[in-house]
Scaffold this active site. Structure first.
Site, PDB file in Angstrom:
ATOM      1  N   HIS A   1      71.139  12.313  38.298  1.00  0.00           N
ATOM      2  CA  HIS A   1      71.118  12.731  36.905  1.00  0.00           C
ATOM      3  C   HIS A   1      70.190  11.842  36.076  1.00  0.00           C
ATOM      4  O   HIS A   1      69.486  12.314  35.191  1.00  0.00           O
ATOM      5  CB  HIS A   1      72.534  12.683  36.344  1.00  0.00           C
ATOM      6  CG  HIS A   1      72.605  13.073  34.924  1.00  0.00           C
ATOM      7  ND1 HIS A   1      72.563  14.389  34.514  1.00  0.00           N
ATOM      8  CD2 HIS A   1      72.635  12.331  33.800  1.00  0.00           C
ATOM      9  CE1 HIS A   1      72.603  14.417  33.197  1.00  0.00           C
ATOM     10  NE2 HIS A   1      72.644  13.185  32.742  1.00  0.00           N
TER      11      HIS A   1
ATOM     12  N   ARG B   1      53.937  28.510  46.620  1.00  0.00           N
ATOM     13  CA  ARG B   1      53.098  28.784  47.788  1.00  0.00           C
ATOM     14  C   ARG B   1      53.873  28.372  49.041  1.00  0.00           C
ATOM     15  O   ARG B   1      53.727  27.260  49.540  1.00  0.00           O
ATOM     16  CB  ARG B   1      51.783  28.012  47.697  1.00  0.00           C
ATOM     17  CG  ARG B   1      50.829  28.528  46.614  1.00  0.00           C
ATOM     18  CD  ARG B   1      49.524  27.741  46.629  1.00  0.00           C
ATOM     19  NE  ARG B   1      48.433  28.433  45.989  1.00  0.00           N
ATOM     20  CZ  ARG B   1      47.988  28.182  44.758  1.00  0.00           C
ATOM     21  NH1 ARG B   1      48.565  27.264  44.033  1.00  0.00           N
ATOM     22  NH2 ARG B   1      46.968  28.870  44.264  1.00  0.00           N
TER      23      ARG B   1
ATOM     24  N   ARG C   1      56.123  33.295  46.960  1.00  0.00           N
ATOM     25  CA  ARG C   1      55.169  34.133  47.686  1.00  0.00           C
ATOM     26  C   ARG C   1      55.426  33.953  49.177  1.00  0.00           C
ATOM     27  O   ARG C   1      55.539  32.824  49.653  1.00  0.00           O
ATOM     28  CB  ARG C   1      53.748  33.703  47.350  1.00  0.00           C
ATOM     29  CG  ARG C   1      52.724  34.395  48.218  1.00  0.00           C
ATOM     30  CD  ARG C   1      51.336  34.079  47.793  1.00  0.00           C
ATOM     31  NE  ARG C   1      50.908  32.771  48.232  1.00  0.00           N
ATOM     32  CZ  ARG C   1      49.746  32.225  47.882  1.00  0.00           C
ATOM     33  NH1 ARG C   1      48.943  32.868  47.057  1.00  0.00           N
ATOM     34  NH2 ARG C   1      49.394  31.053  48.332  1.00  0.00           N
TER      35      ARG C   1
ATOM     36  N   GLU D   1      44.955  40.555  44.497  1.00  0.00           N
ATOM     37  CA  GLU D   1      43.871  39.605  44.771  1.00  0.00           C
ATOM     38  C   GLU D   1      42.776  40.221  45.623  1.00  0.00           C
ATOM     39  O   GLU D   1      41.932  39.514  46.170  1.00  0.00           O
ATOM     40  CB  GLU D   1      44.416  38.298  45.375  1.00  0.00           C
ATOM     41  CG  GLU D   1      45.340  38.461  46.547  1.00  0.00           C
ATOM     42  CD  GLU D   1      45.968  37.143  47.012  1.00  0.00           C
ATOM     43  OE1 GLU D   1      45.508  36.062  46.620  1.00  0.00           O
ATOM     44  OE2 GLU D   1      46.919  37.227  47.798  1.00  0.00           O
TER      45      GLU D   1
ATOM     46  N   ASN E   1      41.773  33.608  42.273  1.00  0.00           N
ATOM     47  CA  ASN E   1      40.941  32.828  43.200  1.00  0.00           C
ATOM     48  C   ASN E   1      40.375  33.743  44.282  1.00  0.00           C
ATOM     49  O   ASN E   1      39.165  33.781  44.541  1.00  0.00           O
ATOM     50  CB  ASN E   1      41.745  31.697  43.857  1.00  0.00           C
ATOM     51  CG  ASN E   1      42.519  30.878  42.850  1.00  0.00           C
ATOM     52  OD1 ASN E   1      42.154  30.849  41.680  1.00  0.00           O
ATOM     53  ND2 ASN E   1      43.579  30.236  43.287  1.00  0.00           N
ATOM     54  N   ASP E   2      41.280  34.484  44.920  1.00  0.00           N
ATOM     55  CA  ASP E   2      40.808  35.399  45.948  1.00  0.00           C
ATOM     56  C   ASP E   2      40.157  36.641  45.347  1.00  0.00           C
ATOM     57  O   ASP E   2      39.188  37.169  45.900  1.00  0.00           O
ATOM     58  CB  ASP E   2      41.963  35.808  46.874  1.00  0.00           C
ATOM     59  CG  ASP E   2      42.186  34.750  47.944  1.00  0.00           C
ATOM     60  OD1 ASP E   2      41.186  34.310  48.541  1.00  0.00           O
ATOM     61  OD2 ASP E   2      43.343  34.354  48.160  1.00  0.00           O
TER      62      ASP E   2
ATOM     63  N   ARG F   1      34.998  31.356  48.670  1.00  0.00           N
ATOM     64  CA  ARG F   1      35.470  30.371  47.694  1.00  0.00           C
ATOM     65  C   ARG F   1      35.345  28.929  48.188  1.00  0.00           C
ATOM     66  O   ARG F   1      35.462  27.979  47.415  1.00  0.00           O
ATOM     67  CB  ARG F   1      36.912  30.682  47.242  1.00  0.00           C
ATOM     68  CG  ARG F   1      37.969  30.558  48.296  1.00  0.00           C
ATOM     69  CD  ARG F   1      39.280  31.205  47.855  1.00  0.00           C
ATOM     70  NE  ARG F   1      40.292  30.242  47.431  1.00  0.00           N
ATOM     71  CZ  ARG F   1      41.577  30.527  47.247  1.00  0.00           C
ATOM     72  NH1 ARG F   1      42.029  31.758  47.415  1.00  0.00           N
ATOM     73  NH2 ARG F   1      42.438  29.632  46.878  1.00  0.00           N
TER      74      ARG F   1
ATOM     75  N   CYS G   1      48.346  34.198  38.464  1.00  0.00           N
ATOM     76  CA  CYS G   1      48.731  32.904  39.043  1.00  0.00           C
ATOM     77  C   CYS G   1      47.537  32.195  39.679  1.00  0.00           C
ATOM     78  O   CYS G   1      47.678  31.108  40.208  1.00  0.00           O
ATOM     79  CB  CYS G   1      49.864  33.064  40.046  1.00  0.00           C
ATOM     80  SG  CYS G   1      49.422  34.049  41.476  1.00  0.00           S
TER      81      CYS G   1
HETATM   82  C1  PEP Z   1      44.758  33.287  44.328  1.00  0.00           C
HETATM   83  O1  PEP Z   1      44.145  33.762  45.278  1.00  0.00           O
HETATM   84  O2  PEP Z   1      44.366  33.339  43.159  1.00  0.00           O
HETATM   85  C2  PEP Z   1      46.046  32.605  44.560  1.00  0.00           C
HETATM   86  C3  PEP Z   1      46.810  32.234  43.564  1.00  0.00           C
HETATM   87  O3  PEP Z   1      46.392  32.334  45.852  1.00  0.00           O
HETATM   88  P1  PEP Z   1      45.784  31.132  46.710  1.00  0.00           P
HETATM   89  O4  PEP Z   1      44.935  30.314  45.794  1.00  0.00           O
HETATM   90  O5  PEP Z   1      46.952  30.379  47.239  1.00  0.00           O
HETATM   91  O6  PEP Z   1      45.035  31.860  47.740  1.00  0.00           O
HETATM   92 MG    MG Z   2      45.099  33.985  47.183  1.00  0.00          MG
END
Ligand code: PEP
Ligand code: MG
Length: 536
Positions: free
Chosen positions: A187, A292, A328, A426, A449-450, A460, A497
């Site tokens: 705590h 993740r 996820r 994505e 990102n993807d 990437r 995300c």
């Molecule tokens: C993404 O692709 O934006 C994502 C959040 O997943 P990761 O970066 O883990 O591939």
């Molecule tokens: Mg991704």
């Protein structure tokens, strides 16, 4: 200068005088009693008083540190309620005094909690149950403990700190907590995170530090006693930078993420594991928007078992205390390779066997994870999200496997919740069929990102393509807008995300397009909250 190393549960720097916490000693002796009924009545009278005190502490904590912190006193009341049978039995069977019966009950319950290896939260409640027992024992005897009042700001050093002790402290005067025992789940650690002050536990500080000058370095997990001039100067600078950050934090913590015209946005955090929860709480995230889960697989030398995964998901669900936690499902392959999966070498792994494609091919791996997730769902507010979706059938199939898992759990009488299901958007394919996909799920979370990698056809991971890479490419931005609109046509909430979700240059645009949720690394939360709160 002397340095003591411990475990840090909140990063930050504190500089000030060290004060050793003064504690009342409760020494319990076992004595013989003849009138057991009178002894039991004496216990009940003290218990009633203890109940009233716990109620008062709950109200005080509620006012000072909020509901989440006050909840610990509900746990205390619950422990106390469970004392009766054991205490009465010990008094009657052994003809002993109530103090001894209460102390023994407290010790036994603590030993039982200590054995709960699969539940770190309950394990950490040992000090709570002892605190409850001590309270009842104190209420049966005369006098009280020594007061801990400070005339200046202090670094508080103690063997351990019980919630009832921390709540009674003059918190404005505490710069940091350092305990010799305790855990990062205790705590005190939780309170320190709430107060945004450094806290170290399991720090073997000697008993002669009272009144000396000290520095707590929450980054490195150190207590420096009697620092030399150069060290003091270095940390004074760091503390100044911290203070500026804290100012922002203080202003925005506990405040809603809402525009001036009243539009509320869910501001969530991205995490890779339990270790990140610290920062989630520290930065006042309203939930976890992306857990993740593949990190559980990446950290392991073999497939994590259902039990191991269950523990991790359950801990996150419990620590988030009813706030939404989006987990996820496994997203390995491409840049996240795990040897024991023995995946074939691919010429083009980003376009290869990854994420949901692996899960739908190796159903036993997927099912183990889903069982762990559904079992953990009974302990909080979990959502399940599938990555790398490109087709309707993938979502249908993944949902069908969820149904199978739920049927199995029902047959085994294992509790679970019918959790919301979402998918990551994505791939450009998912954007183009977002209307059909939205019919099948409760939410979308855009993985920018993807999505950027697949839309721009730019790996990437490849630094040499930087010249061609544009994080704000109009194609990606249009895809985000299209996804939000498609989701909303079907009552499906939409979040982001990927990294763009934390991009301060785009926040206003996303809100105008109607984004429901933004999930990001914890340290970005308060700056983004500030932008949203300044919007009309
Ligand atoms: C993404 O692709 O934006 C994502 C959040 O997943 P990761 O970066 O883990 O591939
Ligand atoms: Mg991704």
């Amino acid at each position: 200068m002397e340095v003591f190393e411990g475990k840090s549960s909140f990063k930050g720097v504190a500089i000030g005088k060290i004060a050793e916490m003064k504690k009342a000693e409760t020494v319990v002796r076992r004595t013989h009693v003849d009138d057991v009924d009178a002894e039991i009545a004496r216990y009940h009278k003290a218990k009633e008083q203890a109940q009233a005190e716990i109620g008062e502490l709950h109200d005080k904590a509620m006012k000072e540190v909020g509901e989440a912190q006050a909840e610990i006193f509900e746990v205390h009341a619950m422990f106390l309620d469970d004392f009766d049978d054991s205490v009465e039995n010990i008094i009657r069977e052994q003809n002993v005094n109530a103090e001894y019966a209460v102390a023994t009950t407290g010790d036994n319950t603590a030993a039982m909690l200590a054995a709960m290896d699969d539940n770190p939260y309950m394990q950490a409640r040992q000090t709570d149950v002892k605190d409850v027992a001590d309270r009842v024992i104190r209420d049966m005897s005369e006098g009280g403990g020594e007061a801990n009042t400070f005339t200046e700001n202090v670094i508080l050093v103690a063997d351990d700190l019980a919630p009832s002790e921390t709540v009674q402290l003059d918190k404005d005067k505490v710069l940091a907590f350092v305990t010799r025992q305790g855990s990062t789940n205790s705590h005190t650690a939780i309170l320190a995170r709430t107060m945004s002050i450094p806290a170290l536990c399991q720090t073997p500080v000697t008993k002669d530090v009272d009144g000396k000058m000290g520095i707590v370095d929450g980054m490195e997990g150190k207590l420096i006693v009697d620092p030399d001039e150069a060290t003091l100067e270095k940390y004074t600078k760091a503390a100044e930078a911290e203070a500026e950050k804290k100012r922002l934090l203080k202003e925005l913590k506990g405040k809603e993420t809402v525009t001036k015209s009243g539009r509320k946005i869910k501001l969530y955090a991205n995490i890779g594991g339990i270790g990140d929860l610290n920062f989630v709480l520290e930065n006042d995230a309203a939930g976890v928007g992306l857990f993740r889960s593949e990190f559980l697989y990446l950290q392991s030398n073999d497939y994590p078992t259902e039990e191991e995964q269950f523990k991790a998901y359950r801990t996150v669900a419990e620590m988030m205390a009813g706030k939404e936690v989006v987990v996820r499902t496994l997203d390995i392959g491409a840049d996240k390779q795990v040897d024991y999966f023995k995946l074939d070498k691919e010429d083009n792994p980003a376009l290869g066997f990854r994420a949901i494609r692996i899960c739908l091919t190796r159903e036993e791996v997927f099912k183990t994870q889903l069982r762990a997730l559904y079992r953990a769902s009974a302990y909080g507010n979990i959502d399940i999200m599938f990555p790398m979706i490109t087709s309707v059938w993938e979502v249908e199939k993944a949902k069908a496997i969820c149904e199978e898992v739920k049927d199995e759990l029902t047959a085994q009488h294992i509790p679970f919740k019918d959790v919301p299901i979402g998918i990551m958007i994505e791939t450009p394919a998912a954007v183009m069929i977002a209307d059909e996909l939205a019919e099948l799920v409760d939410f979308f979370s855009i993985g920018t990102n993807d999505l950027t990698q697949y839309t721009l056809a730019i790996d990437r991971q490849n630094q040499h393509l930087e010249r061609f890479f544009n994080a704000h490419h109009p194609a990606v931005l249009r895809e985000i807008q299209m996804t939000i609109e498609a989701g909303h046509r079907h009552n499906t909430w939409v979040g982001i995300c990927g990294e763009l979700g934390a991009d301060p240059e785009l926040t206003e645009q996303f809100v105008k397009w109607g984004i429901d949720e933004l999930s990001m690394s914890p340290s970005s939360i308060l700056p983004v909250r500030q932008i949203i709160r300044n919007m009309d």
